[in-house]
Design a protein around this motif. Structure first.
Motif, PDB file in Angstrom:
ATOM      1  N   SER A  25       0.844  -1.192   0.000  1.00  0.00           N
ATOM      2  CA  SER A  25       0.000   0.000   0.000  1.00  0.00           C
ATOM      3  C   SER A  25       0.878   1.239   0.000  1.00  0.00           C
ATOM      4  CB  SER A  25      -0.921   0.003   1.223  1.00  0.00           C
ATOM      5  OG  SER A  25      -0.152   0.043   2.419  1.00  0.00           O
ATOM      6  N   GLY A  26       0.243   2.375  -0.320  1.00  0.00           N
ATOM      7  CA  GLY A  26       0.972   3.633  -0.324  1.00  0.00           C
ATOM      8  C   GLY A  26       1.080   4.203  -1.721  1.00  0.00           C
ATOM      9  N   SER A  27       2.087   5.019  -1.905  1.00  0.00           N
ATOM     10  CA  SER A  27       2.272   5.724  -3.178  1.00  0.00           C
ATOM     11  C   SER A  27       3.050   4.846  -4.152  1.00  0.00           C
ATOM     12  CB  SER A  27       3.023   7.034  -2.928  1.00  0.00           C
ATOM     13  OG  SER A  27       2.302   7.856  -2.038  1.00  0.00           O
ATOM     14  N   ILE A  28       2.314   3.979  -4.830  1.00  0.00           N
ATOM     15  CA  ILE A  28       2.909   2.989  -5.724  1.00  0.00           C
ATOM     16  C   ILE A  28       2.653   3.350  -7.169  1.00  0.00           C
ATOM     17  CG2 ILE A  28       2.838   0.573  -6.441  1.00  0.00           C
ATOM     18  CD1 ILE A  28       1.989  -0.077  -3.520  1.00  0.00           C
ATOM     19  N   PHE A  29       3.735   3.379  -7.964  1.00  0.00           N
ATOM     20  CA  PHE A  29       3.570   3.582  -9.399  1.00  0.00           C
ATOM     21  C   PHE A  29       3.509   2.235 -10.105  1.00  0.00           C
ATOM     22  CE2 PHE A  29       3.676   5.697 -13.371  1.00  0.00           C
ATOM     23  CZ  PHE A  29       4.528   5.000 -14.193  1.00  0.00           C
ATOM     24  N   ARG A  30       4.436   1.333  -9.724  1.00  0.00           N
ATOM     25  CA  ARG A  30       4.460   0.016 -10.353  1.00  0.00           C
ATOM     26  C   ARG A  30       5.152  -0.976  -9.435  1.00  0.00           C
ATOM     27  NH1 ARG A  30       6.842  -1.657 -16.377  1.00  0.00           N
ATOM     28  NH2 ARG A  30       6.459  -3.901 -16.163  1.00  0.00           N
ATOM     29  N   ALA A  49      10.160 -18.182  -2.463  1.00  0.00           N
ATOM     30  CA  ALA A  49       9.526 -18.152  -3.777  1.00  0.00           C
ATOM     31  C   ALA A  49       9.361 -16.701  -4.208  1.00  0.00           C
ATOM     32  CB  ALA A  49       8.170 -18.851  -3.756  1.00  0.00           C
ATOM     33  N   SER A  50       9.374 -16.506  -5.527  1.00  0.00           N
ATOM     34  CA  SER A  50       9.151 -15.170  -6.074  1.00  0.00           C
ATOM     35  C   SER A  50       8.267 -15.272  -7.302  1.00  0.00           C
ATOM     36  CB  SER A  50      10.474 -14.499  -6.420  1.00  0.00           C
ATOM     37  OG  SER A  50      11.142 -15.216  -7.440  1.00  0.00           O
ATOM     38  N   ILE A  51       7.671 -14.134  -7.664  1.00  0.00           N
ATOM     39  CA  ILE A  51       6.780 -14.108  -8.818  1.00  0.00           C
ATOM     40  C   ILE A  51       6.896 -12.742  -9.490  1.00  0.00           C
ATOM     41  CG2 ILE A  51       4.806 -13.446  -7.349  1.00  0.00           C
ATOM     42  CD1 ILE A  51       3.030 -15.085  -9.297  1.00  0.00           C
ATOM     43  N   THR A  52       7.044 -12.749 -10.810  1.00  0.00           N
ATOM     44  CA  THR A  52       7.132 -11.492 -11.548  1.00  0.00           C
ATOM     45  C   THR A  52       5.731 -10.936 -11.814  1.00  0.00           C
ATOM     46  OG1 THR A  52       7.060 -12.602 -13.685  1.00  0.00           O
ATOM     47  CG2 THR A  52       9.232 -12.325 -12.665  1.00  0.00           C
ATOM     48  N   ASN A  73      -2.475  -8.696  -9.036  1.00  0.00           N
ATOM     49  CA  ASN A  73      -1.914  -7.393  -9.415  1.00  0.00           C
ATOM     50  C   ASN A  73      -2.897  -6.250  -9.164  1.00  0.00           C
ATOM     51  OD1 ASN A  73       0.567  -8.450 -10.242  1.00  0.00           O
ATOM     52  ND2 ASN A  73      -0.181  -8.856 -12.305  1.00  0.00           N
ATOM     53  N   ALA A  74      -4.170  -6.522  -9.312  1.00  0.00           N
ATOM     54  CA  ALA A  74      -5.177  -5.472  -9.119  1.00  0.00           C
ATOM     55  C   ALA A  74      -5.233  -5.006  -7.667  1.00  0.00           C
ATOM     56  CB  ALA A  74      -6.538  -5.980  -9.557  1.00  0.00           C
ATOM     57  N   LYS A  75      -4.897  -5.929  -6.747  1.00  0.00           N
ATOM     58  CA  LYS A  75      -4.973  -5.606  -5.321  1.00  0.00           C
ATOM     59  C   LYS A  75      -3.595  -5.436  -4.696  1.00  0.00           C
ATOM     60  CE  LYS A  75      -9.380  -7.964  -4.620  1.00  0.00           C
ATOM     61  NZ  LYS A  75     -10.125  -9.008  -3.860  1.00  0.00           N
ATOM     62  N   ASN A  76      -2.549  -5.505  -5.511  1.00  0.00           N
ATOM     63  CA  ASN A  76      -1.171  -5.366  -5.003  1.00  0.00           C
ATOM     64  C   ASN A  76      -0.881  -6.353  -3.885  1.00  0.00           C
ATOM     65  OD1 ASN A  76      -0.727  -3.275  -6.804  1.00  0.00           O
ATOM     66  ND2 ASN A  76      -1.134  -1.669  -5.303  1.00  0.00           N
ATOM     67  N   LYS A  77      -1.295  -7.600  -4.101  1.00  0.00           N
ATOM     68  CA  LYS A  77      -1.114  -8.627  -3.076  1.00  0.00           C
ATOM     69  C   LYS A  77      -0.332  -9.818  -3.621  1.00  0.00           C
ATOM     70  CE  LYS A  77      -5.208  -7.849  -0.189  1.00  0.00           C
ATOM     71  NZ  LYS A  77      -6.438  -8.451   0.364  1.00  0.00           N
ATOM     72  N   ARG A 100       8.417   0.609  -7.765  1.00  0.00           N
ATOM     73  CA  ARG A 100       8.693   1.996  -8.145  1.00  0.00           C
ATOM     74  C   ARG A 100       7.582   2.847  -7.550  1.00  0.00           C
ATOM     75  NH1 ARG A 100      12.016   3.922 -11.941  1.00  0.00           N
ATOM     76  NH2 ARG A 100      12.099   1.939 -13.109  1.00  0.00           N
ATOM     77  N   GLY A 101       7.968   3.746  -6.679  1.00  0.00           N
ATOM     78  CA  GLY A 101       6.982   4.591  -6.020  1.00  0.00           C
ATOM     79  C   GLY A 101       6.529   5.738  -6.901  1.00  0.00           C
ATOM     80  N   SER A 102       5.646   6.536  -6.355  1.00  0.00           N
ATOM     81  CA  SER A 102       5.097   7.635  -7.135  1.00  0.00           C
ATOM     82  C   SER A 102       6.149   8.675  -7.477  1.00  0.00           C
ATOM     83  CB  SER A 102       3.939   8.306  -6.373  1.00  0.00           C
ATOM     84  OG  SER A 102       4.396   8.790  -5.131  1.00  0.00           O
ATOM     85  N   GLY A 103       7.261   8.694  -6.725  1.00  0.00           N
ATOM     86  CA  GLY A 103       8.366   9.589  -7.048  1.00  0.00           C
ATOM     87  C   GLY A 103       9.319   8.991  -8.060  1.00  0.00           C
ATOM     88  N   TYR A 104       8.958   7.830  -8.608  1.00  0.00           N
ATOM     89  CA  TYR A 104       9.692   7.117  -9.642  1.00  0.00           C
ATOM     90  C   TYR A 104      11.003   6.516  -9.155  1.00  0.00           C
ATOM     91  CZ  TYR A 104       6.181   9.034 -12.680  1.00  0.00           C
ATOM     92  OH  TYR A 104       4.984   9.363 -13.232  1.00  0.00           O
ATOM     93  N   VAL A 105      11.172   6.482  -7.837  1.00  0.00           N
ATOM     94  CA  VAL A 105      12.333   5.801  -7.282  1.00  0.00           C
ATOM     95  C   VAL A 105      11.989   4.323  -7.135  1.00  0.00           C
ATOM     96  CG1 VAL A 105      13.843   5.577  -5.271  1.00  0.00           C
ATOM     97  CG2 VAL A 105      13.124   7.842  -6.046  1.00  0.00           C
TER      98      VAL A 105
END
Length: 120
Positions: A25-30, A49-52, A73-77, A100-105
């Motif tokens: 949650s928070g200021s997420i761009f991607r 485990a990881s998932i792209t 992906n729709a729920k960022n979970k 990548r946050g909303s500040g593009y970092v």
């Protein structure tokens, strides 16, 4: 500000199941890859485990066939379904996400960890 919140840990008997869930949650761009790591007492943190973002998964040999990672992906979970649990799965499980946050970092984020204990 980005946060990862985990839920679903606990005490389970050998052979049992648990499902861990992590919500970003928070200021997420991607969100890029998401995953689960674990750290047992006296041991290094290891990838479980990881998932792209397109659903490609990578699972540690020690849990292959027993644990399944998935994401919404729709729920960022991201979730980790753990079946046929063994005492050696006992550890603190951490959610990880490449965001990548909303500040593009772009950077790695970690959850606070959730305890999973497998014991009779």
């Amino acid at each position: 500000q980005v946060q990862l919140a985990e839920s679903g840990g606990g005490l389970v008997q050998p052979g049992g199941s648990l499902r861990l869930t992590c919500a970003a949650s928070g200021s997420i761009f991607r969100i890029y890859a998401m995953g689960w790591y674990r750290q047992a007492p006296g041991k290094q943190r290891e990838l479980v485990a990881s998932i792209t973002s397109d659903g490609t998964t990578n699972t540690a040999d020690s849990v292959k066939g027993r644990f399944t990672i998935s994401r919404d992906n729709a729920k960022n979970k991201v979730s980790l379904q753990m079946n046929s649990l063994k005492p050696e799965d006992t550890a603190v499980y951490y959610c990880n996400a490449d965001i990548r946050g909303s500040g593009y970092v772009r950077r790695d984020y970690w959850g606070q960890g959730t305890q999973v204990t497998v014991s009779s």
